[in-house]
Scaffold this motif. Structure first.
Motif, PDB file in Angstrom:
ATOM      1  N   SER A  97     -33.888  14.267  24.838  1.00 48.23           N
ATOM      2  CA  SER A  97     -34.463  15.476  25.422  1.00 48.23           C
ATOM      3  C   SER A  97     -33.857  15.733  26.791  1.00 48.23           C
ATOM      4  O   SER A  97     -33.124  14.878  27.321  1.00 48.23           O
ATOM      5  N   GLY A  98     -34.210  16.896  27.348  1.00 46.67           N
ATOM      6  CA  GLY A  98     -33.719  17.258  28.663  1.00 46.67           C
ATOM      7  C   GLY A  98     -34.317  16.387  29.761  1.00 46.67           C
ATOM      8  O   GLY A  98     -33.602  15.913  30.647  1.00 46.67           O
ATOM      9  N   ALA A  99     -35.632  16.182  29.696  1.00 44.95           N
ATOM     10  CA  ALA A  99     -36.283  15.388  30.736  1.00 44.95           C
ATOM     11  C   ALA A  99     -35.684  13.983  30.782  1.00 44.95           C
ATOM     12  O   ALA A  99     -35.473  13.421  31.867  1.00 44.95           O
ATOM     13  N   LEU A 102     -32.460  14.026  32.574  1.00 42.39           N
ATOM     14  CA  LEU A 102     -32.704  14.050  34.024  1.00 42.39           C
ATOM     15  C   LEU A 102     -33.138  12.682  34.536  1.00 42.39           C
ATOM     16  O   LEU A 102     -32.712  12.258  35.622  1.00 42.39           O
ATOM     17  N   PHE A 131     -37.008  23.552  37.736  1.00 43.63           N
ATOM     18  CA  PHE A 131     -37.714  22.916  36.618  1.00 43.63           C
ATOM     19  C   PHE A 131     -36.795  21.860  36.027  1.00 43.63           C
ATOM     20  O   PHE A 131     -35.674  22.161  35.628  1.00 43.63           O
ATOM     21  N   HIS A 132     -37.296  20.619  35.974  1.00 39.91           N
ATOM     22  CA  HIS A 132     -36.456  19.539  35.457  1.00 39.91           C
ATOM     23  C   HIS A 132     -37.118  18.747  34.345  1.00 39.91           C
ATOM     24  O   HIS A 132     -36.568  17.737  33.915  1.00 39.91           O
ATOM     25  N   GLY A 133     -38.284  19.191  33.862  1.00 40.74           N
ATOM     26  CA  GLY A 133     -38.936  18.484  32.765  1.00 40.74           C
ATOM     27  C   GLY A 133     -40.354  18.084  33.125  1.00 40.74           C
ATOM     28  O   GLY A 133     -40.852  18.423  34.208  1.00 40.74           O
ATOM     29  N   GLU A 183     -30.297  23.375  39.403  1.00 38.41           N
ATOM     30  CA  GLU A 183     -29.846  24.124  38.233  1.00 38.41           C
ATOM     31  C   GLU A 183     -28.958  25.262  38.751  1.00 38.41           C
ATOM     32  O   GLU A 183     -29.439  26.071  39.547  1.00 38.41           O
ATOM     33  N   GLU A 188     -36.591  28.244  34.036  1.00 34.77           N
ATOM     34  CA  GLU A 188     -38.033  28.482  34.089  1.00 34.77           C
ATOM     35  C   GLU A 188     -38.414  29.221  35.374  1.00 34.77           C
ATOM     36  O   GLU A 188     -39.374  29.982  35.404  1.00 34.77           O
ATOM     37  N   ASP A 216     -28.390  20.140  36.840  1.00 31.61           N
ATOM     38  CA  ASP A 216     -29.213  20.223  35.636  1.00 31.61           C
ATOM     39  C   ASP A 216     -28.715  21.435  34.846  1.00 31.61           C
ATOM     40  O   ASP A 216     -29.028  22.573  35.184  1.00 31.61           O
ATOM     41  N   VAL A 218     -29.302  21.680  31.577  1.00 32.71           N
ATOM     42  CA  VAL A 218     -30.025  21.570  30.308  1.00 32.71           C
ATOM     43  C   VAL A 218     -30.136  22.944  29.631  1.00 32.71           C
ATOM     44  O   VAL A 218     -29.973  23.069  28.421  1.00 32.71           O
ATOM     45  N   GLN A 219     -30.390  23.969  30.453  1.00 31.21           N
ATOM     46  CA  GLN A 219     -30.531  25.307  29.883  1.00 31.21           C
ATOM     47  C   GLN A 219     -29.235  26.125  29.992  1.00 31.21           C
ATOM     48  O   GLN A 219     -28.883  26.882  29.090  1.00 31.21           O
ATOM     49  N   LYS A 245     -31.019  20.834  25.245  1.00 33.31           N
ATOM     50  CA  LYS A 245     -31.221  22.126  24.577  1.00 33.31           C
ATOM     51  C   LYS A 245     -30.063  22.512  23.641  1.00 33.31           C
ATOM     52  O   LYS A 245     -29.969  21.999  22.540  1.00 33.31           O
TER      53      LYS A 245
HETATM   54  C1  LIG Z   1     -35.966  22.623  29.292  1.00 30.86           C
HETATM   55  C2  LIG Z   1     -35.436  22.088  30.564  1.00 30.86           C
HETATM   56  C3  LIG Z   1     -35.636  20.750  30.938  1.00 30.86           C
HETATM   57  C4  LIG Z   1     -36.484  19.796  30.135  1.00 30.86           C
HETATM   58  O1  LIG Z   1     -35.998  19.596  28.840  1.00 30.86           O
HETATM   59  P1  LIG Z   1     -36.970  18.960  27.738  1.00 30.86           P
HETATM   60  O2  LIG Z   1     -36.074  18.804  26.538  1.00 30.86           O
HETATM   61  O3  LIG Z   1     -38.099  19.907  27.527  1.00 30.86           O
HETATM   62  O4  LIG Z   1     -37.438  17.650  28.259  1.00 30.86           O
HETATM   63  C5  LIG Z   1     -35.045  20.310  32.106  1.00 30.86           C
HETATM   64  N1  LIG Z   1     -34.315  21.136  32.867  1.00 30.86           N
HETATM   65  C6  LIG Z   1     -34.098  22.417  32.544  1.00 30.86           C
HETATM   66  C7  LIG Z   1     -33.255  23.277  33.420  1.00 30.86           C
HETATM   67  C8  LIG Z   1     -34.669  22.952  31.385  1.00 30.86           C
HETATM   68  O5  LIG Z   1     -34.476  24.234  31.081  1.00 30.86           O
END
Ligand SMILES: *Cc1c(COP(=O)(O)O)cnc(C)c1O
Length: 396
Positions: A97-99, A102, A131-133, A183, A188, A216, A218-219, A245
């Protein structure tokens, strides 16, 4: 015994029940078709039921699901090789997962300084709106009080400064600072992009102070903004990057990427994951890259993004009482609403178009990267109808 719904009440779910997906479309149990520009919150990068992903997952399911990280992993070797080939990174750790990506990034940064004789350097500076999780560490990193309250003491070592405030950032650096985490485009937080100038200045600041830069993505990663990773367009490189993601296309997976130097503290036994990088995830991750790294794919993303950009600009001009501003990069699009964003989201849902809420009164559109120009125009037409309805309501 459960009374009523036995699920945790942590989510406020919309009353829609999807049964299957086809490309950019989601189909409910009763056969209604929705244009899916939420894409599972930027996860379904190749839309739903992409033939190459389906075929790959089925083939892998018949061979091997899981063996743990007790053994060598051909799938991880292949995917990490492709990720390092395409980026600044030399080293990769796979997560679910993203969290978790991180968490690995945070541990990597702290361990780097620790292994160089500086255990006191464990503070990480983050930005408001981040937002990091949702783990104990990543809620502290994100710094949003509503996610922190009630879960015991906030994890130590996260210092937050206002968005793009260089003076505050400089003032926050101390002898205990290990890294700066951000990010490139806040998801978010409301689709706010850091300027190229600011990102370059942050990179320089990190170099001057011996700090690690953690991005980050992730998105924003895996083609979402029109380049493979958002920072590549800016022309800076991080020391560590979290990805998730879109890289799994719907299969739960993430990764932490780092330079060899930044990852030098992460020696045998310092970190681990039972599932991370399992054969199913690696098969799908490699299949996603087959498509995203193919010649012309990112050109397609940029072309379709332009269709959105132009269409949205004209909607903003025509409905200034509904749309205040268009934000974001590539297919990571934010519509800052003049009406409550919840009303805009509901009214596009009424047109069978799906989006996602974000902070700062923004509705996000995160279309699959395979969205065609024609599908983009269909989405824009539905958005126009929604804006017309809200405009008429405003007049009343
Ligand atoms: C969604 C997201 C996360 C967390 O990812 P999860 O898979 O929900 O744990 C972390 N950072 C960013 C920028 C995100 O968009």
């Amino acid at each position: 015994m459960a009374e009523g719904n036995p699920l945790y009440d942590t989510y406020s779910r919309a009353p829609m029940r999807f049964e299957r997906g086809e490309g950019v479309w989601l189909i409910t149990e009763d056969g209604e078709r929705y244009l899916d520009f939420a894409a599972g919150v930027a996860v379904n990068s190749l839309g739903h039921a992409h033939p190459h992903l389906v075929e790959t997952l089925k083939a892998q399911a018949e061979k091997l699901w899981h063996v743990s990280n007790l053994y060598q992993s051909p799938g991880q070797e292949k995917l990490s090789g492709r990720l390092t080939e395409a980026t600044f990174a030399d080293k990769v750790f796979f997560t679910n997962s993203g969290a978790e990506a991180l968490e690995c990034a945070i541990k990597t940064a702290r361990r780097y300084h620790y292994s160089r004789g500086h255990p006191e350097k464990f503070h990480i500076i983050t930005f408001e709106g981040a937002f990091h999780g949702r783990t104990i560490a990543t809620i502290a990193a994100g710094g949003q009080q509503k996610y922190i309250d009630g879960f015991g003491p906030k994890a130590a070592g996260f210092d937050q400064v206002p968005f793009e405030d260089m003076d505050a950032l400089k003032a926050a650096i101390t002898d205990a600072t290990a890294a700066i985490l951000l990010e490139p485009v806040q998801g978010e937080g409301g689709l706010r992009s850091f300027s190229t100038e600011f990102l370059k200045a942050v990179r320089t600041l990190c170099d001057e102070h011996g700090l690690l830069l953690i991005l980050d993505e992730v998105q924003s990663g895996v083609g979402r903004t029109g380049s493979l990773f958002a920072h590549q367009k800016v022309g800076i490189t991080p020391d560590i990057m979290a990805v998730a993601k879109g890289i799994g296309g719907g299969f739960p997976m993430g990764a932490c990427l780092a330079t060899a130097e930044a990852a030098s503290g992460m020696v045998a036994g310092t970190h681990g994951s039972t599932y991370g990088g399992n054969p199913l995830a690696m098969a799908v991750g490699n299949a996603v890259l087959d498509i995203v790294l193919a010649d012309g794919f990112l050109d397609h993303v940029r072309d379709v993004a332009l269709v959105f950009r132009q269409g949205l600009a004209s909607l903003k001009d025509r409905f200034p009482d509904v749309i205040e501003e268009i934000r974001g990069e590539g297919l990571m699009i934010g519509i800052k609403a003049k009406v409550p964003a919840g009303d805009l989201l509901q009214s596009i849902r009424d047109q069978k178009l799906l989006g996602v809420m974000a902070g700062d009164n923004v509705v996000r559109l995160l279309p699959p990267l395979v969205t065609t120009a024609e599908e983009a125009r269909e989405g824009l037409a539905r958005l126009e109808k929604a804006a017309e309805t809200l405009h008429a309501t405003n007049l009343r």
